[in-house]
Each structure stands twice: as structure tokens, then as C-alpha cells.
Enzyme design. Sequence first.
Site, PDB file in Angstrom:
ATOM      1  N   THR A 194      52.235  56.832 -22.255  1.00  0.00           N
ATOM      2  CA  THR A 194      53.483  57.181 -21.569  1.00  0.00           C
ATOM      3  C   THR A 194      53.553  58.687 -21.604  1.00  0.00           C
ATOM      4  O   THR A 194      52.898  59.304 -22.446  1.00  0.00           O
ATOM      5  CB  THR A 194      54.697  56.575 -22.318  1.00  0.00           C
ATOM      6  OG1 THR A 194      54.778  55.183 -22.016  1.00  0.00           O
ATOM      7  CG2 THR A 194      56.014  57.200 -21.961  1.00  0.00           C
ATOM      8  N   ARG A 222      57.265  42.841 -15.802  1.00  0.00           N
ATOM      9  CA  ARG A 222      57.620  43.287 -17.170  1.00  0.00           C
ATOM     10  C   ARG A 222      58.147  44.728 -17.149  1.00  0.00           C
ATOM     11  O   ARG A 222      57.603  45.601 -16.504  1.00  0.00           O
ATOM     12  CB  ARG A 222      56.381  43.196 -18.052  1.00  0.00           C
ATOM     13  CG  ARG A 222      56.583  43.681 -19.499  1.00  0.00           C
ATOM     14  CD  ARG A 222      56.158  45.107 -19.683  1.00  0.00           C
ATOM     15  NE  ARG A 222      56.171  45.526 -21.089  1.00  0.00           N
ATOM     16  CZ  ARG A 222      56.004  46.784 -21.497  1.00  0.00           C
ATOM     17  NH1 ARG A 222      55.821  47.751 -20.615  1.00  0.00           N
ATOM     18  NH2 ARG A 222      56.038  47.090 -22.769  1.00  0.00           N
ATOM     19  N   GLY A 224      59.286  47.874 -19.764  1.00  0.00           N
ATOM     20  CA  GLY A 224      59.240  48.334 -21.153  1.00  0.00           C
ATOM     21  C   GLY A 224      60.466  49.139 -21.521  1.00  0.00           C
ATOM     22  O   GLY A 224      61.508  49.073 -20.862  1.00  0.00           O
ATOM     23  N   ASP A 225      60.328  49.917 -22.571  1.00  0.00           N
ATOM     24  CA  ASP A 225      61.464  50.706 -23.075  1.00  0.00           C
ATOM     25  C   ASP A 225      61.689  52.001 -22.284  1.00  0.00           C
ATOM     26  O   ASP A 225      62.800  52.537 -22.267  1.00  0.00           O
ATOM     27  CB  ASP A 225      61.221  51.097 -24.541  1.00  0.00           C
ATOM     28  CG  ASP A 225      59.945  51.936 -24.684  1.00  0.00           C
ATOM     29  OD1 ASP A 225      58.893  51.514 -24.139  1.00  0.00           O
ATOM     30  OD2 ASP A 225      59.990  53.008 -25.308  1.00  0.00           O
ATOM     31  N   THR A 245      57.453  56.725 -27.116  1.00  0.00           N
ATOM     32  CA  THR A 245      56.228  56.105 -26.600  1.00  0.00           C
ATOM     33  C   THR A 245      55.694  55.120 -27.620  1.00  0.00           C
ATOM     34  O   THR A 245      55.708  55.390 -28.822  1.00  0.00           O
ATOM     35  CB  THR A 245      55.148  57.158 -26.279  1.00  0.00           C
ATOM     36  OG1 THR A 245      53.959  56.451 -25.857  1.00  0.00           O
ATOM     37  CG2 THR A 245      54.810  58.068 -27.441  1.00  0.00           C
ATOM     38  N   GLY A 246      55.255  53.979 -27.130  1.00  0.00           N
ATOM     39  CA  GLY A 246      54.724  52.969 -28.041  1.00  0.00           C
ATOM     40  C   GLY A 246      54.891  51.594 -27.439  1.00  0.00           C
ATOM     41  O   GLY A 246      55.129  51.461 -26.233  1.00  0.00           O
ATOM     42  N   GLY A 248      56.559  48.934 -26.105  1.00  0.00           N
ATOM     43  CA  GLY A 248      57.916  48.938 -25.562  1.00  0.00           C
ATOM     44  C   GLY A 248      58.839  47.822 -26.024  1.00  0.00           C
ATOM     45  O   GLY A 248      60.029  48.050 -26.254  1.00  0.00           O
TER      46      GLY A 248
HETATM   47  N1  ASP Z   1      56.451  52.408 -24.080  1.00  0.00           N
HETATM   48  C1  ASP Z   1      55.588  52.072 -22.968  1.00  0.00           C
HETATM   49  C2  ASP Z   1      55.878  50.682 -22.531  1.00  0.00           C
HETATM   50  O1  ASP Z   1      55.995  49.823 -23.368  1.00  0.00           O
HETATM   51  C3  ASP Z   1      54.149  52.202 -23.255  1.00  0.00           C
HETATM   52  C4  ASP Z   1      53.743  53.349 -24.127  1.00  0.00           C
HETATM   53  O2  ASP Z   1      54.519  54.240 -24.392  1.00  0.00           O
HETATM   54  O3  ASP Z   1      52.592  53.391 -24.574  1.00  0.00           O
HETATM   55  O4  ASP Z   1      55.933  50.437 -21.361  1.00  0.00           O
END
Ligand code: ASP
Length: 331
Positions: A194, A222, A224-225, A245-246, A248
Site C-alpha cells: 500500500t 473485497r 480492505g482498511d 499498511t498491512g 486489512g
Molecule cells: N492494507 C491493504 C489492504 O488490506 C494492504 C496492505 O497495506 O498491504 O488492502
Amino acid sequence: MPKVHFVIVIIASLLATSFANAPMKPRFAIAIHGGAGTILKSQIAPEQDALYRQKLAEAVEAGYAILERGGTSLDAVQAVVERLEDDSLFNAGKGAVFNSDGKVELDASIMDGQTLKAGAVAGVHHVKNPIRLARAVMEQSEHVFLIGEGAERFAKERGIELVDESYFFTEARWRSLQKAKAKESLTEKEKHGTVGAVALDQFGNLAAATSTGGMTNKKFGRIGDSPIIGAGTYADNETCAISATGHGEYFIRAVVAHDVAALMRYKRLSLKDATNEVVMNKLAKLGGTGGLVAIDRNANIAMPFNTEGMYRASKVEGGKTFVAIYKEEQR
Ligand code: ASP
């Protein structure tokens, strides 16, 4: 000179020298990320490592330049995110990953810490720079969040650039999708990523922006966050600005970005303590991997992550550009 005047002159000159020597509080600063995960030095070729650092440095310096010449934090975070969206190295815009249908579905959001106004878009397939559309939702509609077809119609109405889906095709992301479908294990870089930025400007205003292609092989539809205000993005002048980021799903359940702000507002925690509590404790206990970049109105920056690495960079007024990837590079 009468004695009393002499004393006043001494005190005044002492005060003047102590003010002159006191470190000036930085008036502006910026921090950015390009995704977090199992990013190990041993697994990244030196040329790749150097390329990431160069792109991160260029992006943070572009945002810093806007702040330095008196631009707003909103303009700075948007400019950084657009730049990273245009770079196929990062999972956002041009470099977005594919969902299980072999399509890109892009998510983005932006928030203004001065007004608490926010704009977000999700599931768009043709918008070249989703962050620009999120900003338009914030400033040119009475809504906060538009998705899919409706978001794209709004983009068209507002003259925001739409592109053919082929624009987003990259060989590397296509290969990652095939690997995911064949149930081969993916590196963290292949799985997700992200981009995001947070900034404080010379007017004391905070802003945050986040944009992503989400997770490789994610189910169609889908979200995400990243586009969810309070999960992946949040900004409030009274507390902080956050871009996360991570994985989600966990960030949504832990309401990560707003939780940091809430700890600062209600428990009076510092930025450092609040971000650590959420990323290293609450999120980690839930099983959520990732990190965030955060800034407060005193230009303090925190960039915690509970993974092996996070692509990150920052620059505070008068300071040097900081760029890092791995855990051992402290900030
Ligand atoms: N947070 C993002 C999501 O889940 C992906 C990411 O940040 O790696 O869509």
C-alpha cells in the site's frame, strides 16, 4: 546605571541568549510508506533495495518541497501518493495487484485534520489516480465514500482521468496472481502493499492519504482498511494523522488509525506510545501484521510495524531525509 536597571538588562540578555540557543520547533514535516511485510535484507537484491530507497526518497522530498514553499499538508500527501500510484514498484495505481478475477480493484482515502472532512473510494478499475478521486469526493460531493461504478461515474463528471484496464497490467503482478492461484507461497511484496503519507504544514494542519491495490487474489468486491476512515486513514489536528499498511481485515477489526487518535485524545498518550500500543500490542495480539506512519502537530513522527520491514521515509523541517526498509534501521 541604577542598580535595578542593571539587573533588568542582565535578565533580558540572559533570556535573549537562551531563546536564541533553544532549538526551533519544526513547523512542518512529512512521513510516507510503501507497504509493510516480511521484507528481509537477505531476500532483496541490492539493486532492488537501492531502487526502493531512491523512489521513497524522491517521493518524500517532493512532499517536503510542497510544505517548504507554504503548501498545505493535503496537497503534500496527495502529491506523494499520486507519485507512488504512478510507479509500478508499489501496490497502488499502476502497480496494483490483481484480484481473483484477474482485475484490479483500487481503494484510496484522504482526510483533512483541520476540518475532519474525508473522502474515500473503493473498487474502482479505471481511475488512474484513485487518491485524486478520493480528494474530489471530499471536496466536491456531500459524501465521504463512493464505490465501484458510481465512483467512476463521479470521476468522469469531475474530469478525473480514467484509463483502460490494460494500463494496470504488469507482468510481475500477473505472475503473482498465477502463483497465488497455484497455491504457491508468495513473498510479502507479491501478496500486498500500500502507499500512504501523513504531513504537518506551516499552518499547523495535519492530513493523511492512503492508496492500494489491496491483496493479491483477493475475492472480487473485497475492500480492505485503506479506504476506511478510522481503519487505514485518519487525521485530526488535535491528535495525529495516520496512514496504515498491512493485512486489512485486521486493521478494520482493530480500527487502527482512529484507535491511535483516541488513545492520544482520551488517555493523553504520546504519539509514540499510542502507535506502539495499537501496532505492537492490540493489533499483534489479534494476529494482524503491518504498520503505519504517524505524525502529530508538534512534528513528532512514529513509524512502528510488527513485521520484518516497512518501506518508509520521512523529513522534518531542517532535518535530513530518512529512508529505511528493514527492522534494524531504527527511527
Ligand atoms: N492494507 C491493504 C489492504 O488490506 C494492504 C496492505 O497495506 O498491504 O488492502
